[in-house]
Design an enzyme around this catalytic site. Structure first.
Site, PDB file in Angstrom:
ATOM      1  N   ASP A 162       3.512 110.025 -50.849  1.00  0.00           N
ATOM      2  CA  ASP A 162       4.134 108.732 -50.588  1.00  0.00           C
ATOM      3  C   ASP A 162       4.164 107.901 -51.874  1.00  0.00           C
ATOM      4  O   ASP A 162       4.563 108.404 -52.917  1.00  0.00           O
ATOM      5  CB  ASP A 162       3.341 108.025 -49.479  1.00  0.00           C
ATOM      6  CG  ASP A 162       4.199 107.100 -48.652  1.00  0.00           C
ATOM      7  OD1 ASP A 162       4.577 106.048 -49.177  1.00  0.00           O
ATOM      8  OD2 ASP A 162       4.481 107.422 -47.488  1.00  0.00           O
ATOM      9  N   HIS A 196       3.145 101.175 -48.964  1.00  0.00           N
ATOM     10  CA  HIS A 196       3.527 102.092 -47.881  1.00  0.00           C
ATOM     11  C   HIS A 196       2.581 103.289 -47.780  1.00  0.00           C
ATOM     12  O   HIS A 196       2.144 103.667 -46.691  1.00  0.00           O
ATOM     13  CB  HIS A 196       4.959 102.563 -48.099  1.00  0.00           C
ATOM     14  CG  HIS A 196       5.502 103.427 -47.006  1.00  0.00           C
ATOM     15  ND1 HIS A 196       5.381 104.798 -47.009  1.00  0.00           N
ATOM     16  CD2 HIS A 196       6.168 103.113 -45.875  1.00  0.00           C
ATOM     17  CE1 HIS A 196       5.960 105.287 -45.931  1.00  0.00           C
ATOM     18  NE2 HIS A 196       6.449 104.283 -45.225  1.00  0.00           N
ATOM     19  N   SER A 356       7.322 106.594 -39.776  1.00  0.00           N
ATOM     20  CA  SER A 356       6.331 106.670 -40.854  1.00  0.00           C
ATOM     21  C   SER A 356       4.935 106.408 -40.325  1.00  0.00           C
ATOM     22  O   SER A 356       3.963 107.009 -40.773  1.00  0.00           O
ATOM     23  CB  SER A 356       6.624 105.629 -41.947  1.00  0.00           C
ATOM     24  OG  SER A 356       7.522 106.086 -42.890  1.00  0.00           O
TER      25      SER A 356
END
Length: 384
Positions: A162, A196, A356
């Site tokens: 990520d 994230h 996600s």
């Protein structure tokens, strides 16, 4: 005839859209001035070993010279890179469409694609409920009862590919470490500058917000702080994670909140990585059939392939309005308004929505099952 494909990937949180209070995607309209995508970079998928890729690399070099591709545009940047996995390898090189078509005609080459961008977006900040749903079979959600599980994922490595991970966050208690920074000089900092990746990692293995609070988190970077990355960077991170797990001698988990149009490169890399590990990927946020996209199109047979495709649900056990569905989705998990760790400090948190967020819930469960079944990958697959 083999076809030259162009494709993209999106990190889903929601990708290129954010979630409003009504739970519907809203276009962000965000423009990005910096990108990790390398201009004119082509990636050839080769069925075979590193030796086969070495042969193809030499053939492409000869083709490039013959077609007069080594010019000012590639001066000093013409190196050919080989990424070899177990039964598939990849050759990355710079060149024009003409060179791509010529490379596609080589016998061992099954696909040639251009590098492409990946990007992410953010959502709001309501309370968390995901763990509450995981430890009970039916609604309504229990109130004031802590998350309970016999296992913690101790000894299991979860590779989160990520934006990197804020490894000093209190949620990880020293169990998080940096993996590969596939961005290189584009973003040399080891920390997560976007948030994230830390959010996903917290859901998978955080001490208070995570499913597997005893697992080791390995955070690799393939997405920049701006929210952009490249397919080639993701490919390098997948290969690195698979290599590291192979060195460890036991199965582990690879978690990717990525989605894009159907392509050979990502499918081949993840299929190879899943031969000995559990690969958990997002179904996508298109409110569409997950079979149309990649890598979610690999789903539907998780028990045999080791690739588990995850859709997102609300706290009412309904499919989230944005989540893809269909026969390629192996399982659904909480994915709307999930609170987890974040960037910026050791105590920062944020809530986000998307497949996600559903994906690391299942990655965490996979870690629990690997501990329970003493790293037997087939018994630990979190699918019916």
């Amino acid at each position: 005839m083999k076809a030259l494909t162009r494709w993209w990937l999106a990190v889903l949180a929601l990708t290129t859209s954010s979630l409003g209070s009504a739970g519907k995607p809203e276009t962000t309209g965000r423009s990005l001035s910096r990108t990790a995508v390398q201009a004119d970079l082509l990636i050839a998928t080769v069925r075979g070993t590193d030796r086969d890729c070495a042969v193809v690399s030499d053939q492409i070099e000869r083709l490039r010279s013959k077609l007069d591709q080594v010019d000012a545009a590639f001066s000093g940047n013409g190196a050919i890179e080989v990424l070899a996995m177990t039964e598939v390898c990849f050759v990355a090189f710079k060149g024009s469409d003409r060179l791509a078509r010529a490379a596609l005609e080589l016998v061992q080459v099954v696909d040639v694609s251009r590098d492409a961008s990946i990007e992410i977006a953010v959502t709001g900040d309501p309370p968390n409920w995901g763990l509450n749903r995981l430890d009970q079979r039916a609604l309504p959600l229990s109130q004031g009862v802590p998350y309970q599980c016999r296992y913690t994922g101790k000894g299991v490595d979860i590779h989160v590919i990520d934006t990197g991970v804020n490894i000093d966050h209190i949620e990880f208690e020293g169990r998080a470490k940096p993996g590969l920074n596939a961005l290189g000089d584009l973003e040399p900092e080891a920390d997560d500058l976007n948030g994230h990746g830390t959010h996903c990692a917290g859901i998978a293995g955080g001490s208070s917000v995570g499913v597997a609070p005893g697992a080791t988190i390995v955070g690799s970077k393939s997405v920049m702080a701006s929210g952009t990355g490249s397919v080639f960077a993701a490919l390098k991170a997948i290969k690195w994670a698979a290599d590291e797990l192979r060195k460890s001698g036991v199965a582990g988990v690879i978690s990717l909140s990525l989605s894009g149009s159907s392509n050979t490169i990502m499918n081949s890399a993840l299929t190879d990585a899943a031969r000995a590990n559990i690969v958990v990927v997002a179904a996508g946020n298109n409110n569409d059939d997950a079979c149309k996209y990649s890598p979610s199109g690999l789903g539907g047979s998780g028990q045999s392939t080791g690739i588990v495709v995850v859709g997102a649900t609300t706290n009412k056990d309904e499919r989230a309005s944005f989540s893809n569905s269909g026969p390629c989705v192996d399982i659904f998990a909480p994915g709307q308004w999930i609170k987890s760790a974040y960037k910026g400090s050791t105590r920062s948190y944020q809530s986000r929505s998307g497949t996600s967020m559903a994906t690391p819930h299942v990655a965490g469960v996979a870690a629990l099952l690997l501990e329970k079944h003493k790293f037997n990958r087939d018994l630990a697959l979190p699918v019916c």
